[in-house]
Motif scaffolding. Sequence first.
Motif, PDB file in Angstrom:
ATOM      1  N   GLN A   1       0.645  -1.405  -0.334  1.00 28.53           N
ATOM      2  CA  GLN A   1       0.015  -0.071  -0.288  1.00 28.53           C
ATOM      3  C   GLN A   1       0.724   1.480  -0.186  1.00 28.53           C
ATOM      4  O   GLN A   1       0.300   2.346  -0.534  1.00 28.53           O
ATOM      5  N   ASP A   2       2.379   0.987   0.407  1.00 30.39           N
ATOM      6  CA  ASP A   2       2.972   2.096   0.478  1.00 30.39           C
ATOM      7  C   ASP A   2       3.378   2.581  -0.388  1.00 30.39           C
ATOM      8  O   ASP A   2       4.192   3.181  -0.887  1.00 30.39           O
ATOM      9  N   ILE A   3       3.957   0.954  -1.392  1.00 24.93           N
ATOM     10  CA  ILE A   3       4.687   2.198  -2.213  1.00 24.93           C
ATOM     11  C   ILE A   3       3.237   2.320  -3.675  1.00 24.93           C
ATOM     12  O   ILE A   3       3.779   2.743  -4.381  1.00 24.93           O
ATOM     13  N   ALA A   4       2.055   1.883  -4.005  1.00 28.03           N
ATOM     14  CA  ALA A   4       1.130   2.433  -4.389  1.00 28.03           C
ATOM     15  C   ALA A   4       0.595   3.936  -3.821  1.00 28.03           C
ATOM     16  O   ALA A   4       0.613   4.653  -4.931  1.00 28.03           O
ATOM     17  N   ASN A   5       0.638   4.078  -2.990  1.00 25.89           N
ATOM     18  CA  ASN A   5       0.279   5.307  -2.668  1.00 25.89           C
ATOM     19  C   ASN A   5       2.037   5.898  -2.860  1.00 25.89           C
ATOM     20  O   ASN A   5       2.008   7.097  -3.384  1.00 25.89           O
ATOM     21  N   ASP A   6       3.187   5.572  -3.085  1.00 27.01           N
ATOM     22  CA  ASP A   6       4.237   6.433  -3.746  1.00 27.01           C
ATOM     23  C   ASP A   6       4.184   7.111  -5.190  1.00 27.01           C
ATOM     24  O   ASP A   6       5.216   7.992  -5.562  1.00 27.01           O
ATOM     25  N   LEU A   7       3.544   5.934  -5.517  1.00 25.16           N
ATOM     26  CA  LEU A   7       3.361   5.887  -7.269  1.00 25.16           C
ATOM     27  C   LEU A   7       2.033   7.331  -7.317  1.00 25.16           C
ATOM     28  O   LEU A   7       2.825   7.768  -7.844  1.00 25.16           O
ATOM     29  N   PHE A   8       1.062   7.470  -6.504  1.00 28.67           N
ATOM     30  CA  PHE A   8       0.108   7.850  -7.142  1.00 28.67           C
ATOM     31  C   PHE A   8      -0.860   8.068  -5.713  1.00 28.67           C
ATOM     32  O   PHE A   8      -0.946   7.073  -5.130  1.00 28.67           O
ATOM     33  N   PHE A   9      -0.522   9.050  -4.999  1.00 25.35           N
ATOM     34  CA  PHE A   9      -1.196   9.619  -3.900  1.00 25.35           C
ATOM     35  C   PHE A   9      -2.794   8.988  -4.111  1.00 25.35           C
ATOM     36  O   PHE A   9      -3.308   9.540  -4.703  1.00 25.35           O
ATOM     37  N   GLY A  10      -3.573   8.261  -3.171  1.00 27.15           N
ATOM     38  CA  GLY A  10      -4.515   7.562  -2.629  1.00 27.15           C
ATOM     39  C   GLY A  10      -4.677   6.268  -3.725  1.00 27.15           C
ATOM     40  O   GLY A  10      -5.895   5.754  -3.356  1.00 27.15           O
ATOM     41  N   LEU A  11      -3.510   5.601  -4.689  1.00 28.28           N
ATOM     42  CA  LEU A  11      -3.552   4.541  -4.639  1.00 28.28           C
ATOM     43  C   LEU A  11      -3.373   3.236  -4.344  1.00 28.28           C
ATOM     44  O   LEU A  11      -4.166   2.135  -4.058  1.00 28.28           O
ATOM     45  N   GLY A  12      -2.553   3.531  -3.053  1.00 31.75           N
ATOM     46  CA  GLY A  12      -3.071   2.711  -2.225  1.00 31.75           C
ATOM     47  C   GLY A  12      -3.601   2.789  -1.364  1.00 31.75           C
ATOM     48  O   GLY A  12      -3.797   1.281  -0.365  1.00 31.75           O
ATOM     49  N   TYR A  13      -4.566   3.553  -0.655  1.00 32.45           N
ATOM     50  CA  TYR A  13      -5.856   3.928  -0.286  1.00 32.45           C
ATOM     51  C   TYR A  13      -6.317   2.772  -0.878  1.00 32.45           C
ATOM     52  O   TYR A  13      -7.499   1.628  -0.193  1.00 32.45           O
ATOM     53  N   LEU A  14      -7.220   2.818  -2.228  1.00 29.02           N
ATOM     54  CA  LEU A  14      -7.446   2.301  -2.850  1.00 29.02           C
ATOM     55  C   LEU A  14      -7.105   0.839  -2.780  1.00 29.02           C
ATOM     56  O   LEU A  14      -8.130   0.321  -2.068  1.00 29.02           O
ATOM     57  N   LEU A  15      -5.677   0.417  -2.978  1.00 29.32           N
ATOM     58  CA  LEU A  15      -5.545  -1.156  -2.704  1.00 29.32           C
ATOM     59  C   LEU A  15      -5.620  -1.640  -1.651  1.00 29.32           C
ATOM     60  O   LEU A  15      -6.556  -2.794  -1.706  1.00 29.32           O
ATOM     61  N   SER A  16      -5.818  -1.169  -0.740  1.00 28.72           N
ATOM     62  CA  SER A  16      -5.860  -1.208   1.101  1.00 28.72           C
ATOM     63  C   SER A  16      -7.401  -2.044   0.497  1.00 28.72           C
ATOM     64  O   SER A  16      -7.709  -3.233   1.395  1.00 28.72           O
ATOM     65  N   ALA A  17      -8.418  -1.222   0.449  1.00 23.56           N
ATOM     66  CA  ALA A  17      -9.887  -1.170   0.947  1.00 23.56           C
ATOM     67  C   ALA A  17      -9.730  -2.934  -0.240  1.00 23.56           C
ATOM     68  O   ALA A  17     -10.846  -3.375   0.019  1.00 23.56           O
ATOM     69  N   LEU A  18      -9.314  -2.531  -1.255  1.00 27.52           N
ATOM     70  CA  LEU A  18     -10.018  -3.642  -2.214  1.00 27.52           C
ATOM     71  C   LEU A  18      -9.933  -4.972  -1.287  1.00 27.52           C
ATOM     72  O   LEU A  18     -10.176  -5.802  -1.483  1.00 27.52           O
ATOM     73  N   ILE A  19      -8.177  -4.938  -1.187  1.00 24.58           N
ATOM     74  CA  ILE A  19      -7.689  -5.749  -0.293  1.00 24.58           C
ATOM     75  C   ILE A  19      -8.844  -6.516   0.603  1.00 24.58           C
ATOM     76  O   ILE A  19      -9.083  -7.600   0.888  1.00 24.58           O
ATOM     77  N   VAL A  20      -8.566  -5.449   1.680  1.00 25.89           N
ATOM     78  CA  VAL A  20      -9.517  -5.789   3.045  1.00 25.89           C
ATOM     79  C   VAL A  20     -10.669  -5.959   3.009  1.00 25.89           C
ATOM     80  O   VAL A  20     -11.169  -7.103   3.889  1.00 25.89           O
ATOM     81  N   ILE A  21     -11.533  -5.960   2.285  1.00 22.45           N
ATOM     82  CA  ILE A  21     -13.164  -5.878   1.684  1.00 22.45           C
ATOM     83  C   ILE A  21     -13.090  -7.553   1.252  1.00 22.45           C
ATOM     84  O   ILE A  21     -13.647  -8.050   2.144  1.00 22.45           O
ATOM     85  N   GLY A  22     -11.972  -7.771   0.215  1.00 20.94           N
ATOM     86  CA  GLY A  22     -12.169  -9.582   0.155  1.00 20.94           C
ATOM     87  C   GLY A  22     -11.703  -9.844   1.064  1.00 20.94           C
ATOM     88  O   GLY A  22     -12.378 -10.848   0.912  1.00 20.94           O
TER      89      GLY A  22
END
Length: 414
Positions: A96-117
């Motif tokens: 999630q930190d890698i994703a946020n460092d790429l594009f801020f907010g992307l890490g939160y989206l990825l985390s939401a998908l992972i945690v819900i699943g």
Amino acid sequence: MPSLKNNKSLPTERRTVTSHQPPDTGHRPSTTNTLLGAAFLMATSAVGPGFLTQTTVFTQKLAANFGFVILLSILLDLGAQLNIWRIIAVTEKRAQDIANDLFFGLGYLLSALIVIGGFAFNIGNVAGAGLGIEVMSGVNVKIGATISTLIGISLFLLPNAGKAMDHFAKWLGLLMLLLIAYVVFSANPPLTEALTRTILPQQFDPIATITLVGGTVGGYITFAGGHRLLDAGIKGKDALPLVNRSATTGILVTSFIRYFLFLATLGVVAAGLTLSNDNPPASVFQLAAGQTGYRLFGVLMWSAAITSVIGSAYTSVSFLRTFHPALEKHHRFLTVGFIVISTVVFLWIGKPVQILVFVGTLNGFILPIALAVMLVAARNKRLVGSYRHPVWLQIAGWLVVLLMSGMALNTLIH
């Protein structure tokens, strides 16, 4: 909340393999145990109640041709897992930190998908643990689920929870292999036909493939071992041989369990016996090895479910803990809460069989998104420095993204 880019979680063990010191040779027992623990954490996270049901149902549908689907899924699994684990190790950051460092907010989206699943899957895992105890002992499934929840919680409350989790996943993973091997021997499957159709299939099912890959490395599963190695301090470019070994071991363990279960089911189906629609994997064990086999299935189901409960809770919370110091500080209690809430939902709504099937497919949709993010990160010098990601791994990774995206779209259309 801003991502804590400089946050370094305190590893459970103080051993660290980084690019600034010589790599561990792998001969030290502590390092070997951690590598195996990460591999088995990933493998046993994949081998849950849904895994067992999907394998038996698809074998019943495709017969020996299902061996080819397993082979194809192994190749796709390796392409996904080696990329993700290596990039986590090189950047020394969670996904999630890698994703946020790429594009801020992307890490939160990825985390939401992972945690819900992961949460939806965990409801099914808790149900499977209860069912396993019920098959073993006759205890009511909800009481069995509650007992299993207490066991899972106690593991995370131990002073050295990381090592305890490693050993727990490793020994129960080995137990599952032995149990299924026994049933394969009892079922006496047509090995020649199985091996032939594994290479030269007469029938192919893309839905089976996306479900298998999604159930093996989709959603939270492929990140389980990668995040575990990071927590244990095995990271940096010099640690990549160790990371490769652990990632490959995890896929091979999962694949052996899947292929053994396929052979056992094939033996029962080839003998002209009919599996129960209510519990296909349990009927495989019972038809192959009688009442003893049925009791052994209870042990297998509980082992598969409780390790998946632990893997799902650990990995899902690992996607949240770097977003705020309070989450990092109290991550153990977050993990316990994740398990407790999953259990409460199960006790309230009953056996979520449809949820298991749905989330297995959902994980297959999440994989191409998560893998694409990691592959883009692998070429970002701000994140990986002087590290050059192997071209063959990049090609393999993007092929997995394209194939899984194509099969996911095909599933939606049909």
